[in-house]
Design a protein around this motif. Structure first.
Motif, mmCIF file in Angstrom:
data_model
loop_
_atom_site.group_PDB
_atom_site.id
_atom_site.type_symbol
_atom_site.label_atom_id
_atom_site.label_comp_id
_atom_site.label_asym_id
_atom_site.label_seq_id
_atom_site.Cartn_x
_atom_site.Cartn_y
_atom_site.Cartn_z
ATOM 1 N N ALA A 144 -1.471 -2.616 15.075
ATOM 2 C CA ALA A 144 -0.072 -1.385 14.586
ATOM 3 C C ALA A 144 0.545 -1.826 14.112
ATOM 4 O O ALA A 144 1.545 -3.693 14.307
ATOM 5 N N VAL A 145 1.735 -2.051 12.783
ATOM 6 C CA VAL A 145 3.115 -2.696 12.465
ATOM 7 C C VAL A 145 4.081 -3.505 13.342
ATOM 8 O O VAL A 145 4.328 -4.458 13.039
ATOM 9 N N GLY A 146 4.372 -2.449 14.110
ATOM 10 C CA GLY A 146 4.937 -2.989 15.407
ATOM 11 C C GLY A 146 4.750 -3.629 16.936
ATOM 12 O O GLY A 146 6.090 -4.377 17.207
ATOM 13 N N ASN A 147 3.279 -4.458 16.160
ATOM 14 C CA ASN A 147 2.831 -5.593 17.228
ATOM 15 C C ASN A 147 3.568 -6.684 16.843
ATOM 16 O O ASN A 147 2.148 -7.804 16.322
ATOM 17 N N LEU A 148 4.663 -7.628 16.327
ATOM 18 C CA LEU A 148 5.258 -8.492 16.687
ATOM 19 C C LEU A 148 5.142 -9.681 17.119
ATOM 20 O O LEU A 148 4.453 -10.684 16.270
ATOM 21 N N ARG A 149 4.497 -9.720 18.533
ATOM 22 C CA ARG A 149 3.401 -10.608 19.005
ATOM 23 C C ARG A 149 2.380 -11.099 18.044
ATOM 24 O O ARG A 149 1.628 -12.115 18.098
ATOM 25 N N SER A 150 1.410 -10.159 18.193
ATOM 26 C CA SER A 150 0.171 -10.240 17.510
ATOM 27 C C SER A 150 0.158 -10.765 16.107
ATOM 28 O O SER A 150 -0.296 -11.922 15.962
ATOM 29 N N ARG A 151 1.276 -9.835 15.362
ATOM 30 C CA ARG A 151 1.333 -10.663 14.009
ATOM 31 C C ARG A 151 2.418 -12.344 14.118
ATOM 32 O O ARG A 151 1.378 -12.857 13.164
ATOM 33 N N ALA A 152 2.763 -12.745 15.041
ATOM 34 C CA ALA A 152 3.131 -13.740 15.568
ATOM 35 C C ALA A 152 1.596 -14.586 15.432
ATOM 36 O O ALA A 152 1.871 -15.895 15.217
ATOM 37 N N VAL A 153 1.299 -14.396 16.425
ATOM 38 C CA VAL A 153 0.195 -15.287 16.605
ATOM 39 C C VAL A 153 -1.556 -15.321 15.330
ATOM 40 O O VAL A 153 -1.311 -16.034 14.715
ATOM 41 N N MET A 154 -1.128 -14.440 14.711
ATOM 42 C CA MET A 154 -1.995 -13.952 13.092
ATOM 43 C C MET A 154 -0.852 -15.090 12.437
ATOM 44 O O MET A 154 -1.751 -16.093 11.436
ATOM 45 N N GLU A 155 -0.427 -15.272 11.634
ATOM 46 C CA GLU A 155 0.455 -15.928 11.159
ATOM 47 C C GLU A 155 0.470 -17.983 11.882
ATOM 48 O O GLU A 155 -0.128 -18.821 10.789
ATOM 49 N N ARG A 156 0.429 -17.779 13.087
ATOM 50 C CA ARG A 156 -0.036 -18.883 13.536
ATOM 51 C C ARG A 156 -1.382 -19.618 13.782
ATOM 52 O O ARG A 156 -1.397 -20.576 13.436
ATOM 53 N N LEU A 157 -2.105 -18.331 12.933
ATOM 54 C CA LEU A 157 -3.830 -18.613 12.825
ATOM 55 C C LEU A 157 -4.104 -19.270 11.904
ATOM 56 O O LEU A 157 -4.520 -19.623 10.795
ATOM 57 N N GLY A 158 -2.329 -19.102 10.818
ATOM 58 C CA GLY A 158 -2.565 -19.423 9.016
ATOM 59 C C GLY A 158 -2.941 -18.109 8.424
ATOM 60 O O GLY A 158 -3.351 -18.464 7.330
ATOM 61 N N MET A 159 -3.316 -16.874 8.469
ATOM 62 C CA MET A 159 -3.242 -15.952 8.375
ATOM 63 C C MET A 159 -2.193 -15.174 7.208
ATOM 64 O O MET A 159 -1.392 -15.560 7.568
ATOM 65 N N THR A 160 -3.354 -14.543 6.333
ATOM 66 C CA THR A 160 -1.988 -14.188 5.259
ATOM 67 C C THR A 160 -1.861 -12.896 5.217
ATOM 68 O O THR A 160 -2.455 -12.112 5.759
ATOM 69 N N HIS A 161 -0.824 -11.948 4.900
ATOM 70 C CA HIS A 161 -0.408 -10.948 4.798
ATOM 71 C C HIS A 161 -0.476 -10.620 3.450
ATOM 72 O O HIS A 161 0.788 -10.535 2.512
ATOM 73 N N ASP A 162 -1.123 -9.150 3.171
ATOM 74 C CA ASP A 162 -0.252 -8.321 1.747
ATOM 75 C C ASP A 162 -0.131 -7.137 1.750
ATOM 76 O O ASP A 162 -0.825 -6.342 2.419
ATOM 77 N N PRO A 163 0.995 -6.930 1.901
ATOM 78 C CA PRO A 163 1.750 -6.067 2.033
ATOM 79 C C PRO A 163 0.803 -4.824 1.461
ATOM 80 O O PRO A 163 0.878 -3.260 1.754
ATOM 81 N N GLY A 164 0.038 -4.375 0.357
ATOM 82 C CA GLY A 164 -0.252 -3.771 -0.364
ATOM 83 C C GLY A 164 -1.886 -3.011 0.148
ATOM 84 O O GLY A 164 -2.642 -2.657 -0.145
ATOM 85 N N GLU A 165 -2.492 -4.459 1.029
ATOM 86 C CA GLU A 165 -3.618 -3.628 2.394
ATOM 87 C C GLU A 165 -3.114 -3.169 3.144
ATOM 88 O O GLU A 165 -4.056 -2.739 4.557
#
Length: 198
Positions: A144-165
């Protein structure tokens, strides 16, 4: 999803990091798993906390998948104490969306385990297994958009985010506050030539 290699293993694979063990589920995991699934803070970005029956059913499904495939949602314990702290692992995405079929990496840890880097450490091990043992070309993660903790883990894993997706989760009704999800992707690192016969 079609995998480049056979993806079943004769027994559940166990992964180890410097601090964690990703392992098969045990009956003793049921109580601490139910406690974390009943915690409103842990479940804040999921539809609702789980009662004991629903928690046990989820653990049973995860355990059965590990027995069947050898990989999936692993129970995670602290190597130093053997304490169960949640789950982390890989799963085939089971709904239809623009990015499916796909394999996702995910995690759910008890609140006392937050803030120690365990989610990143366990997910890094799971991702490494997915790329090396399953020969996946890509692994995704979403929340979910508001799950900032998990989103931070994704970033630390080196994952990329395209807002268009970003997408509306098809299993949540229109207007649900958690329906809008972000998608992160991670592509298998380029590797040198493999040895003959590999």
């Amino acid at each position: 999803m079609k995998f480049p290699r056979p993806v079943k293993f004769p027994r559940p694979v166990e992964l180890r990091t410097s601090r964690l063990v990703l392992r098969a589920w045990r009956p003793a995991d049921a109580q601490p798993f139910a406690e974390l699934n009943a915690d409103p803070e842990v479940m804040a970005h999921l539809p609702a906390p789980l009662d004991r029956a629903a928690s046990d059913a989820l653990a049973d499904r995860a355990a059965a998948a590990l027995r069947r495939e050898g990989w999936g949602w692993w129970a995670v314990e602290l190597a130093s104490t053997g304490a169960f702290i949640g789950f982390t692992g890989l799963s085939r995405t089971t709904f239809e969306a623009a990015f499916t079929p796909a394999v996702e990496v995910g995690w759910r840890l008890a609140r006392p385990a937050w803030g120690h880097g365990y989610a990143t450490e366990a997910a890094t091990a799971a991702v490494g297994f997915g790329f090396e043992a399953l020969d996946l070309a890509e692994i995704v993660s979403f929340t979910a958009v508001g799950n900032l903790r998990s989103r931070a883990v994704m970033e630390r894993l080196g994952m990329t985010h395209d807002p268009g997706e970003d997408f509306d989760h098809p299993r949540l009704p229109a207007g649900h506050p958690l329906r809008r999800h972000v998608l992160h992707r991670l592509t298998r690192p380029a590797a040198g030539p493999r040895p003959p016969g590999h």
